[in-house]
Scaffold this active site. Structure first.
Site, PDB file in Angstrom:
ATOM      1  N   SER B  50       0.868  -1.172   0.000  1.00 25.90           N
ATOM      2  CA  SER B  50       0.000   0.000   0.000  1.00 25.90           C
ATOM      3  C   SER B  50       0.905   1.222   0.000  1.00 25.90           C
ATOM      4  O   SER B  50       1.808   1.340   0.843  1.00 25.90           O
ATOM      5  CB  SER B  50      -0.909  -0.017   1.230  1.00 25.90           C
ATOM      6  OG  SER B  50      -1.885   0.995   1.114  1.00 25.90           O
ATOM      7  N   GLU B  51       0.692   2.137  -0.953  1.00 25.77           N
ATOM      8  CA  GLU B  51       1.702   3.163  -1.219  1.00 25.77           C
ATOM      9  C   GLU B  51       1.876   4.194  -0.111  1.00 25.77           C
ATOM     10  O   GLU B  51       2.828   4.967  -0.138  1.00 25.77           O
ATOM     11  CB  GLU B  51       1.430   3.853  -2.563  1.00 25.77           C
ATOM     12  CG  GLU B  51       0.137   4.643  -2.656  1.00 25.77           C
ATOM     13  CD  GLU B  51      -1.009   3.812  -3.226  1.00 25.77           C
ATOM     14  OE1 GLU B  51      -0.968   2.568  -3.091  1.00 25.77           O
ATOM     15  OE2 GLU B  51      -1.934   4.417  -3.795  1.00 25.77           O
ATOM     16  N   ASN B  52       0.978   4.217   0.876  1.00 20.59           N
ATOM     17  CA  ASN B  52       1.193   5.124   1.998  1.00 20.59           C
ATOM     18  C   ASN B  52       2.259   4.609   2.960  1.00 20.59           C
ATOM     19  O   ASN B  52       2.563   5.275   3.953  1.00 20.59           O
ATOM     20  CB  ASN B  52      -0.120   5.379   2.742  1.00 20.59           C
ATOM     21  CG  ASN B  52      -0.791   4.114   3.204  1.00 20.59           C
ATOM     22  OD1 ASN B  52      -0.895   3.159   2.456  1.00 20.59           O
ATOM     23  ND2 ASN B  52      -1.249   4.094   4.436  1.00 20.59           N
TER      24      ASN B  52
END
Lengths: 244, 212
Positions: B50-52
Site C-alpha cells: 500500500s503506497e502510503n
C-alpha cells in the site's frame, strides 16, 4: 576562554509550548505538514499555526485535510495562499476555495512530491523521473532520454518549516513512528530549514536504541510533547469476528 | 450474464502470481484481496503493498481492533500481517518507481488499444488529484485495469485513443471488465476470455476499437 557565543541548533530542542515551538513561523512562508490525510497529523501544531495569526502560507501536504479536520482548518481560516499536494479527493474545503479562485493548487504525482522533498533534503537540486511522461505533468518540463526511455526533470522542493508528529521522541530529536503514521513526515523534516516535531511521548536521550531510530535527530530542531490526540479515522472499515 | 463485481475481483485475483508483490488500487481492485489463495510461500500467496507505506497489508481489522495510525492508501483501517513492514513515502514510491512491485491492479476510466491508461481525471469534471496513480502505472512491472466495460450512458471506455487526461502511456497489459478479459494489442483489443453468456458482437458494440 570561550570562542563561541551562541550554541548550535542542536543544543536544546525541547520547547514547553506549541507557541514556542512555532516561533519564527511567519506569513508568506512555505510549510510542509506530515500525514496521509488525517493519519499522523501533528494536531496541536496545526492548531497552533491558526492561533498564531499568520497568513498567505504555501502549504505542502499530501491531502491538505479532510472532513473539515486537520489542515482543512487552515483552509477555513483563510491562511493558505497556495497548496502543493497530490490528492484532493472529497476535501470540500479545498475544492470550494479552488473553484472560487482564492487558493492556488499545484497537484504533483505522490511519488514525485515526496521525491522532490527527499532531493531537497539530500542536496540534490533536480532529478529525472519516468512518472508523468506523456501526461499533463510533462507540460513545461525538460524531457531527456536515457537508455531509450523518456524522463521528466523535476525540481527539489524546500520549506521554511516542517510540522510533523512522531510516536516516540528523545530529547535530541531521534524519532520513531507508529505504523503508517510515518508517511511523508521524516522526508519533510529533511527538506525544511526548521523541523518541528510533536511528540506523543518524549523520552530521555539513550532510551531509543540507535538501530531503532527511524529519523536521526540531525533533521529535527524543535520538540514539543503533546500526549492527547483526537486521531480521527476517515474510513472505519472492519470485519465481523467469527466471519471470513 | 456478465461478471458480477465479485466475479471480476476473483478473475483479477487469478492473475496474481504466487510469490509476488501486488498493489491494489482504490475501489473495486481492493476486493481482489478477498480472493487470494492461502498459498504456501513464506508469507502466503502474495504480499500486498500500500503506497502510503505498508508492505504485507492484511484484511480489515476485527471490530474494536482498528487503529487510526494503520490505514491503507484509501484511508481505510487495515491490519499488517506477520512479515509485514512500514516505511516512509519516499521509500514506498522508490519501491514502485524502481520496479520492485510486480503487479498493480487499478481502476480505469479509459484504456486505449495501445495500453494507455486514463484513470485520474474526467474532462470538465472536478480535479480529484493524481495521488499514486501515475507512479503506480509507470513503475509497476505489470498493470491490469479492472473496470466497467462502458459508461452508464454506453460511452466506450476501451478505446482506440484516450480522450481523458492520461495517467501513463503503454502500460496496461490486460483489461478485466464485466464482459470478459481483453489485452491491448496496439490497434485493437485481443479477446482472451468472455464472461459466461456474453457474445462477441455485444462486446464489439461496446468497444471503441477493433476486437481481435
Amino acid at each position: 576562554m570561550s570562542v563561541t557565543a551562541n550554541p548550535g541548533r542542536h543544543h536544546h530542542k525541547v520547547r514547553d509550548s506549541v507557541a514556542a515551538a512555532l516561533d519564527g513561523l511567519d506569513s508568506g512562508m512555505t510549510v510542509m505538514v506530515g500525514g496521509f490525510g488525517l493519519c499522523g497529523n501533528a494536531e496541536a501544531l496545526i492548531a497552533g499555526v491558526v492561533a498564531r495569526g499568520v497568513r498567505d502560507l504555501t502549504l505542502v501536504s499530501n491531502n491538505a485535510g479532510a472532513i473539515g479536520k486537520g489542515l482543512a482548518t487552515w483552509l477555513r481560516a483563510g491562511i493558505v495562499r497556495k497548496v502543493v499536494c497530490s490528492y484532493l479527493g472529497t476535501n470540500e474545503d479545498l475544492h470550494s476555495r479552488m473553484a472560487a479562485g482564492t487558493i492556488e493548487v499545484e497537484v504533483n504525482p505522490q511519488g514525485t512530491l515526496v521525491e522532490r522533498m527527499r532531493a531537497a533534503g539530500a542536496g540534490i537540486p533536480a532529478f529525472y523521473t519516468p512518472t508523468g511522461v506523456g501526461t499533463v505533468v510533462e507540460d513545461g518540463k525538460e524531457v531527456k532520454e536515457f537508455d531509450g526511455r523518456r524522463y521528466l526533470l523535476e525540481r527539489a522542493l524546500h520549506a521554511d518549516f516542517a510540522l510533523i508528529r512522531a510516536h516516540q521522541v528523545d530529547r535530541f530529536g531521534n524519532l520513531r513512528f507508529y505504523r503508517t503514521a510515518r508517511n511523508f513526515s521524516p522526508v519533510m523534516a529533511t527538506a525544511a530549514r526548521t523541523a518541528v516535531v510533536e511528540a506523543d511521548q518524549l523520552v530521555e536521550v539513550g532510551a531509543i536504541d540507535p538501530d531503532d531510530v527511524h529519523l536521526p535527530g540531525i533533521y529535527v530542531h524543535r520538540i514539543v510533547e503533546v500526549r492527547d490526540h483526537e486521531d480521527p479515522i476517515e474510513f472505519r472499515t472492519v470485519r465481523q469476528r467469527g466471519g471470513a | 450474464m456478465t461478471f458480477s463485481k465479485e466475479d471480476m475481483a476473483r478473475r483479477a485475483a487469478a492473475e496474481i502470481v504466487e510469490g509476488s508483490i501486488v498493489n491494489l488500487g482504490i475501489g473495486l481492485p481492493t476486493l481482489c484481496a478477498d480472493y487470494l489463495p492461502a498459498g504456501d510461500g513464506d508469507v502466503g500467496h502474495a504480499f500486498l503493498h500500500s503506497e502510503n507505506g505498508l508492505l504485507g497489508m492484511g484484511p480489515f481489522p476485527y471490530e474494536g481492533d482498528e487503529h487510526p495510525q494503520l490505514i491503507n492508501a484509501g484511508k481505510q483501517t487495515v491490519t499488517v500481517l506477520p512479515g509485514g513492514s512500514t516505511f516512509d513515502s519516499a521509500v514506498s514510491f522508490a519501491m514502485i518507481r524502481g520496479g520492485h512491485v510486480d503487479l498493480a491492479i487499478l481502476g480505469a476510466m479509459q484504456v486505449s488499444a495501445a495500453g494507455d491508461l486514463a484513470n485520474w481525471a474526467v474532462p470538465g469534471g472536478r480535479i480529484m488529484g493524481i495521488g499514486g496513480a501515475m507512479d503506480l502505472a509507470t513503475g509497476c512491472r505489470r498493470v491490469i485495469a479492472l473496470m466497467q466495460h462502458a459508461t452508464k450512458d454506453g460511452e466506450h471506455k476501451l478505446v482506440a485513443t484516450c480522450t481523458y487526461p492520461l495517467t501513463a502511456t503503454r502500460v496496461v497489459s490486460r483489461v478485466i471488465t464485466e464482459l470478459g478479459v481483453f489485452d491491448p494489442a496496439g490497434d485493437g483489443f485481443r479477446v482472451i476470455e468472455l464472461a459466461p453468456g456474453v457474445e462477441r458482437a455485444q462486446v464489439a458494440s461496446l468497444t471503441g476499437a477493433p476486437l481481435w
